[in-house]
Write a protein that holds these residues in place. Structure first.
Motif, PDB file in Angstrom:
ATOM      1  N   ALA A  66     116.395 -99.634  12.249  1.00 40.26           N
ATOM      2  CA  ALA A  66     114.965 -99.778  12.535  1.00 40.26           C
ATOM      3  C   ALA A  66     114.246 -98.558  11.966  1.00 40.26           C
ATOM      4  O   ALA A  66     114.627 -97.423  12.238  1.00 40.26           O
ATOM      5  CB  ALA A  66     114.736 -99.883  14.035  1.00 40.26           C
ATOM      6  N   THR A  67     113.224 -98.806  11.174  1.00 46.98           N
ATOM      7  CA  THR A  67     112.519 -97.721  10.498  1.00 46.98           C
ATOM      8  C   THR A  67     111.019 -97.785  10.780  1.00 46.98           C
ATOM      9  O   THR A  67     110.499 -98.809  11.219  1.00 46.98           O
ATOM     10  CB  THR A  67     112.748 -97.771   8.973  1.00 46.98           C
ATOM     11  OG1 THR A  67     112.246 -99.015   8.472  1.00 46.98           O
ATOM     12  CG2 THR A  67     114.222 -97.633   8.624  1.00 46.98           C
ATOM     13  N   GLY A  68     110.356 -96.684  10.505  1.00 46.17           N
ATOM     14  CA  GLY A  68     108.908 -96.632  10.608  1.00 46.17           C
ATOM     15  C   GLY A  68     108.434 -95.482  11.475  1.00 46.17           C
ATOM     16  O   GLY A  68     109.227 -94.782  12.099  1.00 46.17           O
ATOM     17  N   LYS A  69     107.139 -95.282  11.456  1.00 46.27           N
ATOM     18  CA  LYS A  69     106.499 -94.221  12.229  1.00 46.27           C
ATOM     19  C   LYS A  69     105.996 -94.788  13.565  1.00 46.27           C
ATOM     20  O   LYS A  69     105.188 -95.722  13.587  1.00 46.27           O
ATOM     21  CB  LYS A  69     105.305 -93.640  11.463  1.00 46.27           C
ATOM     22  CG  LYS A  69     105.694 -92.768  10.283  1.00 46.27           C
ATOM     23  CD  LYS A  69     106.160 -91.419  10.771  1.00 46.27           C
ATOM     24  CE  LYS A  69     106.283 -90.445   9.615  1.00 46.27           C
ATOM     25  NZ  LYS A  69     106.805 -89.162  10.071  1.00 46.27           N
ATOM     26  N   VAL A  70     106.473 -94.199  14.647  1.00 45.35           N
ATOM     27  CA  VAL A  70     106.027 -94.627  15.967  1.00 45.35           C
ATOM     28  C   VAL A  70     104.596 -94.119  16.174  1.00 45.35           C
ATOM     29  O   VAL A  70     104.274 -92.980  15.854  1.00 45.35           O
ATOM     30  CB  VAL A  70     106.969 -94.094  17.063  1.00 45.35           C
ATOM     31  CG1 VAL A  70     106.556 -94.630  18.422  1.00 45.35           C
ATOM     32  CG2 VAL A  70     108.426 -94.475  16.754  1.00 45.35           C
ATOM     33  N   GLY A  71     103.765 -95.020  16.685  1.00 44.86           N
ATOM     34  CA  GLY A  71     102.347 -94.704  16.830  1.00 44.86           C
ATOM     35  C   GLY A  71     101.562 -95.119  15.597  1.00 44.86           C
ATOM     36  O   GLY A  71     100.345 -95.038  15.585  1.00 44.86           O
ATOM     37  N   GLY A  72     102.266 -95.567  14.574  1.00 42.98           N
ATOM     38  CA  GLY A  72     101.642 -96.076  13.354  1.00 42.98           C
ATOM     39  C   GLY A  72     102.020 -97.535  13.204  1.00 42.98           C
ATOM     40  O   GLY A  72     101.423 -98.403  13.838  1.00 42.98           O
ATOM     41  N   ASP A  73     103.085 -97.787  12.417  1.00 38.64           N
ATOM     42  CA  ASP A  73     103.522 -99.166  12.208  1.00 38.64           C
ATOM     43  C   ASP A  73     104.527 -99.646  13.248  1.00 38.64           C
ATOM     44  O   ASP A  73     104.956-100.796  13.216  1.00 38.64           O
ATOM     45  CB  ASP A  73     104.066 -99.353  10.785  1.00 38.64           C
ATOM     46  CG  ASP A  73     105.107 -98.319  10.394  1.00 38.64           C
ATOM     47  OD1 ASP A  73     105.135 -97.238  10.992  1.00 38.64           O
ATOM     48  OD2 ASP A  73     105.892 -98.593   9.472  1.00 38.64           O
ATOM     49  N   VAL A  74     104.921 -98.796  14.193  1.00 37.39           N
ATOM     50  CA  VAL A  74     105.844 -99.149  15.270  1.00 37.39           C
ATOM     51  C   VAL A  74     105.196 -98.747  16.591  1.00 37.39           C
ATOM     52  O   VAL A  74     104.706 -97.624  16.732  1.00 37.39           O
ATOM     53  CB  VAL A  74     107.201 -98.415  15.096  1.00 37.39           C
ATOM     54  CG1 VAL A  74     108.137 -98.717  16.247  1.00 37.39           C
ATOM     55  CG2 VAL A  74     107.840 -98.767  13.762  1.00 37.39           C
ATOM     56  N   LEU A 110     112.633 -88.465  10.133  1.00 36.14           N
ATOM     57  CA  LEU A 110     114.051 -88.552  10.490  1.00 36.14           C
ATOM     58  C   LEU A 110     114.789 -89.183   9.314  1.00 36.14           C
ATOM     59  O   LEU A 110     114.180 -89.869   8.487  1.00 36.14           O
ATOM     60  CB  LEU A 110     114.245 -89.391  11.764  1.00 36.14           C
ATOM     61  CG  LEU A 110     113.809 -88.736  13.078  1.00 36.14           C
ATOM     62  CD1 LEU A 110     113.862 -89.739  14.233  1.00 36.14           C
ATOM     63  CD2 LEU A 110     114.660 -87.522  13.399  1.00 36.14           C
ATOM     64  N   PRO A 111     116.103 -88.984   9.216  1.00 41.55           N
ATOM     65  CA  PRO A 111     116.862 -89.521   8.079  1.00 41.55           C
ATOM     66  C   PRO A 111     116.637 -91.024   7.890  1.00 41.55           C
ATOM     67  O   PRO A 111     116.653 -91.786   8.857  1.00 41.55           O
ATOM     68  CB  PRO A 111     118.316 -89.231   8.452  1.00 41.55           C
ATOM     69  CG  PRO A 111     118.242 -88.064   9.383  1.00 41.55           C
ATOM     70  CD  PRO A 111     116.959 -88.252  10.153  1.00 41.55           C
ATOM     71  N   GLY A 112     116.422 -91.416   6.652  1.00 43.46           N
ATOM     72  CA  GLY A 112     116.220 -92.831   6.341  1.00 43.46           C
ATOM     73  C   GLY A 112     114.976 -93.416   6.968  1.00 43.46           C
ATOM     74  O   GLY A 112     114.836 -94.631   7.049  1.00 43.46           O
ATOM     75  N   MET A 120     114.910 -87.713  19.633  1.00 48.69           N
ATOM     76  CA  MET A 120     113.948 -87.351  18.587  1.00 48.69           C
ATOM     77  C   MET A 120     113.225 -88.605  18.122  1.00 48.69           C
ATOM     78  O   MET A 120     113.863 -89.614  17.819  1.00 48.69           O
ATOM     79  CB  MET A 120     114.687 -86.687  17.423  1.00 48.69           C
ATOM     80  CG  MET A 120     115.381 -85.394  17.835  1.00 48.69           C
ATOM     81  SD  MET A 120     116.674 -84.862  16.678  1.00 48.69           S
ATOM     82  CE  MET A 120     118.072 -85.816  17.297  1.00 48.69           C
ATOM     83  N   VAL A 121     111.910 -88.533  18.063  1.00 54.91           N
ATOM     84  CA  VAL A 121     111.083 -89.684  17.717  1.00 54.91           C
ATOM     85  C   VAL A 121     110.327 -89.389  16.430  1.00 54.91           C
ATOM     86  O   VAL A 121     109.651 -88.362  16.319  1.00 54.91           O
ATOM     87  CB  VAL A 121     110.087 -90.002  18.860  1.00 54.91           C
ATOM     88  CG1 VAL A 121     109.201 -91.185  18.489  1.00 54.91           C
ATOM     89  CG2 VAL A 121     110.841 -90.275  20.152  1.00 54.91           C
ATOM     90  N   ASN A 122     110.434 -90.289  15.466  1.00 53.74           N
ATOM     91  CA  ASN A 122     109.731 -90.189  14.191  1.00 53.74           C
ATOM     92  C   ASN A 122     108.321 -90.755  14.385  1.00 53.74           C
ATOM     93  O   ASN A 122     108.105 -91.955  14.253  1.00 53.74           O
ATOM     94  CB  ASN A 122     110.507 -90.978  13.126  1.00 53.74           C
ATOM     95  CG  ASN A 122     109.882 -90.904  11.758  1.00 53.74           C
ATOM     96  OD1 ASN A 122     108.976 -90.133  11.502  1.00 53.74           O
ATOM     97  ND2 ASN A 122     110.380 -91.735  10.857  1.00 53.74           N
ATOM     98  N   GLY A 123     107.389 -89.884  14.755  1.00 50.52           N
ATOM     99  CA  GLY A 123     106.056 -90.354  15.082  1.00 50.52           C
ATOM    100  C   GLY A 123     104.983 -89.815  14.154  1.00 50.52           C
ATOM    101  O   GLY A 123     105.192 -88.831  13.442  1.00 50.52           O
ATOM    102  N   VAL A 124     103.851 -90.492  14.201  1.00 55.93           N
ATOM    103  CA  VAL A 124     102.688 -89.971  13.489  1.00 55.93           C
ATOM    104  C   VAL A 124     102.287 -88.665  14.168  1.00 55.93           C
ATOM    105  O   VAL A 124     102.630 -88.444  15.342  1.00 55.93           O
ATOM    106  CB  VAL A 124     101.525 -90.999  13.475  1.00 55.93           C
ATOM    107  CG1 VAL A 124     101.915 -92.256  12.702  1.00 55.93           C
ATOM    108  CG2 VAL A 124     101.066 -91.349  14.883  1.00 55.93           C
ATOM    109  N   PRO A 125     101.565 -87.774  13.469  1.00 59.07           N
ATOM    110  CA  PRO A 125     101.271 -86.446  14.041  1.00 59.07           C
ATOM    111  C   PRO A 125     100.620 -86.470  15.420  1.00 59.07           C
ATOM    112  O   PRO A 125     100.921 -85.629  16.263  1.00 59.07           O
ATOM    113  CB  PRO A 125     100.343 -85.814  13.006  1.00 59.07           C
ATOM    114  CG  PRO A 125     100.720 -86.465  11.722  1.00 59.07           C
ATOM    115  CD  PRO A 125     101.079 -87.892  12.092  1.00 59.07           C
TER     116      PRO A 125
END
Length: 152
Positions: free
Chosen positions: A49-57, A136-138, A95-100
């Protein structure tokens, strides 16, 4: 009720333990403490599962991704300890890959924490950090690592 029975009761099954994607091991045992390498959210079709949380997720979608990571971590715990009934979760780093501007990291990582407590009961309760990352990776949405104790 055993942890395996709780998984079945929840309608969940452990996935196959993921192979490392680089030069590291799935876990490292030091005495009765096991350090599990970070994992990302592997979807049923094997993709991540990929993408930016708070953006496209959304936060809700990322919660489910963290739950998927939790299943993968449970599979690794079982491999490391021999049985989920011999596992006590000590510390979790999410760790969460989120928008700023995203600030709901704890709600996302609850997906994993809630699962660990549902399956392991009191042995699933843990100290925790939930932090935001610029990437985050990938481009995965979530990565979680765990430290456990193997019980006698």
């Amino acid at each position: 009720m055993s942890a395996e029975q709780k998984l079945k009761e929840l309608g969940l099954a452990l996935p196959q333990v993921a192979s490392p994607m680089a030069n590291y091991v799935r876990f490292k045992r030091v005495g009765d403490v096991v350090y599990l390498s970070g994992q990302g959210p592997r979807l049923p079709d094997g993709t991540m599962a990929t993408g930016k949380v708070g953006g496209d997720v959304t936060t809700a979608q990322a919660y489910e991704h963290a739950k998927l990571v939790g299943l993968g971590l449970l599979a690794a715990m079982k491999e490391a300890a021999g049985s989920l009934d011999k596992v006590e979760v000590i510390k979790l780093l999410g760790m969460v890959n989120g928008v700023p501007e995203f600030g709901e990291q704890p709600q996302v990582i609850n997906g994993c924490s809630d699962l660990l407590v549902a399956v392991l009961g009191e042995n699933g309760r843990h100290a925790r950090s939930a932090v935001g990352m610029g990437s985050l990776p990938g481009n995965i949405t979530v990565e979680i690592e765990v430290i456990i104790k193997v019980l006698p």
